[in-house]
Design a protein around this motif. Structure first.
Motif, PDB file in Angstrom:
ATOM      1  N   PHE A  95      54.844  55.278  53.509  1.00 31.88           N
ATOM      2  CA  PHE A  95      54.820  56.007  52.246  1.00 31.88           C
ATOM      3  C   PHE A  95      55.472  55.162  51.148  1.00 31.88           C
ATOM      4  O   PHE A  95      56.535  54.579  51.342  1.00 31.88           O
ATOM      5  N   THR A  96      54.850  55.150  49.997  1.00 31.97           N
ATOM      6  CA  THR A  96      55.344  54.306  48.898  1.00 31.97           C
ATOM      7  C   THR A  96      56.245  55.052  47.923  1.00 31.97           C
ATOM      8  O   THR A  96      56.785  54.433  47.004  1.00 31.97           O
ATOM      9  N   ASP A  97      56.440  56.351  48.139  1.00 35.49           N
ATOM     10  CA  ASP A  97      57.148  57.141  47.125  1.00 35.49           C
ATOM     11  C   ASP A  97      58.353  57.911  47.657  1.00 35.49           C
ATOM     12  O   ASP A  97      58.778  58.893  47.054  1.00 35.49           O
ATOM     13  N   TYR A 124      53.619  60.461  49.897  1.00 33.87           N
ATOM     14  CA  TYR A 124      53.953  61.734  50.541  1.00 33.87           C
ATOM     15  C   TYR A 124      54.154  62.839  49.505  1.00 33.87           C
ATOM     16  O   TYR A 124      54.003  64.009  49.811  1.00 33.87           O
ATOM     17  N   GLN A 125      54.482  62.460  48.285  1.00 34.10           N
ATOM     18  CA  GLN A 125      54.712  63.403  47.188  1.00 34.10           C
ATOM     19  C   GLN A 125      55.814  64.412  47.555  1.00 34.10           C
ATOM     20  O   GLN A 125      55.583  65.623  47.607  1.00 34.10           O
ATOM     21  N   PRO A 126      57.023  63.906  47.820  1.00 36.19           N
ATOM     22  CA  PRO A 126      58.124  64.752  48.299  1.00 36.19           C
ATOM     23  C   PRO A 126      58.590  65.811  47.318  1.00 36.19           C
ATOM     24  O   PRO A 126      59.154  66.833  47.741  1.00 36.19           O
ATOM     25  N   ASN A 127      58.373  65.593  46.034  1.00 40.91           N
ATOM     26  CA  ASN A 127      58.853  66.550  45.040  1.00 40.91           C
ATOM     27  C   ASN A 127      57.837  67.621  44.672  1.00 40.91           C
ATOM     28  O   ASN A 127      58.134  68.521  43.878  1.00 40.91           O
ATOM     29  N   GLU A 128      56.646  67.513  45.270  1.00 37.93           N
ATOM     30  CA  GLU A 128      55.624  68.524  45.013  1.00 37.93           C
ATOM     31  C   GLU A 128      55.886  69.765  45.871  1.00 37.93           C
ATOM     32  O   GLU A 128      56.375  69.662  47.001  1.00 37.93           O
TER      33      GLU A 128
END
Length: 201
Positions: A95-97, A124-128
């Motif tokens: 994951f790049t983010d 992964y878009q952890p803050n979504e």
């Protein structure tokens, strides 16, 4: 459900909550000051057990959305509390983010265990916020539930999430909005997430 997880821990030879639930840990546990409603009992029990934590001011912010990163931490924390097992974590990530998030360690552990997956663009878009259908897939994977058909009219039978929704509904870990609607793309709140993991305990 706790016995199920103990069995999983014993058999998972190959399987090697920014703080708990996306919040700073309180220095000392007291009563959560802003929890009420039908999920109050489950949230307070999850807090007492140590599956979740509150903000330093004693609040929990129960109706705020649960993020994908916070949910990864919640699942890992719950599994480790229940089983006493420390999940392994890989040295690197595809994951790049996630490298600058407080959830990186937990996301890596949950990924290594095969519970969570990212997007085709390697994020992964952890803050979504996490949706109900996404949460159902993760929960069913963690608990190794038998995948079955779901009874809801708003879940497409061909959806990749359908059998996971059916599994969590049948096991009593997640419920529909009513007998016919699951609202799969609706966002899960922090109190709903806390109640779900307590049911795993």
């Amino acid at each position: 459900m706790r016995n199920r997880w103990k069995k999983i821990a014993l058999s998972a030879v190959s399987v090697a909550l920014a703080t708990s639930l996306y919040m700073p840990s309180a220095s000392a546990k007291g009563n959560l000051i802003d929890v009420s409603g039908r999920l109050k009992g489950e949230v307070e029990e999850a807090y007492k057990i140590g599956l979740i934590d509150g903000y330093s001011d004693g609040s929990f912010k129960p109706t705020q959305p649960m993020t994908r990163g916070a949910f990864a931490k919640l699942i890992v924390t719950t599994y480790e509390v229940i089983t006493g097992e420390t999940l392994s974590s890989p040295n690197g990530s595809t994951f790049t983010d996630i490298s600058k998030t407080t959830f990186e360690h937990y996301i890596l552990k949950a990924t290594e265990a095969g519970w969570i997956h990212g997007y085709p663009n390697s994020t992964y878009q952890p803050n979504e916020p996490i949706s109900r259908e996404q949460a159902a897939k993760i929960i069913a994977s963690v608990a190794k539930l038998e995948l079955i058909a779901e009874p809801f009219t708003d879940v497409a039978d061909k959806s990749v999430f359908a059998p996971f929704i059916g599994a969590t509904q049948a096991s009593g870990l997640m419920y529909g909005d009513n007998e016919t609607l699951f609202k799969p793309q609706e966002i899960i709140s922090r109190e709903q997430a806390a109640a779900i993991v307590l049911r795993l305990y």
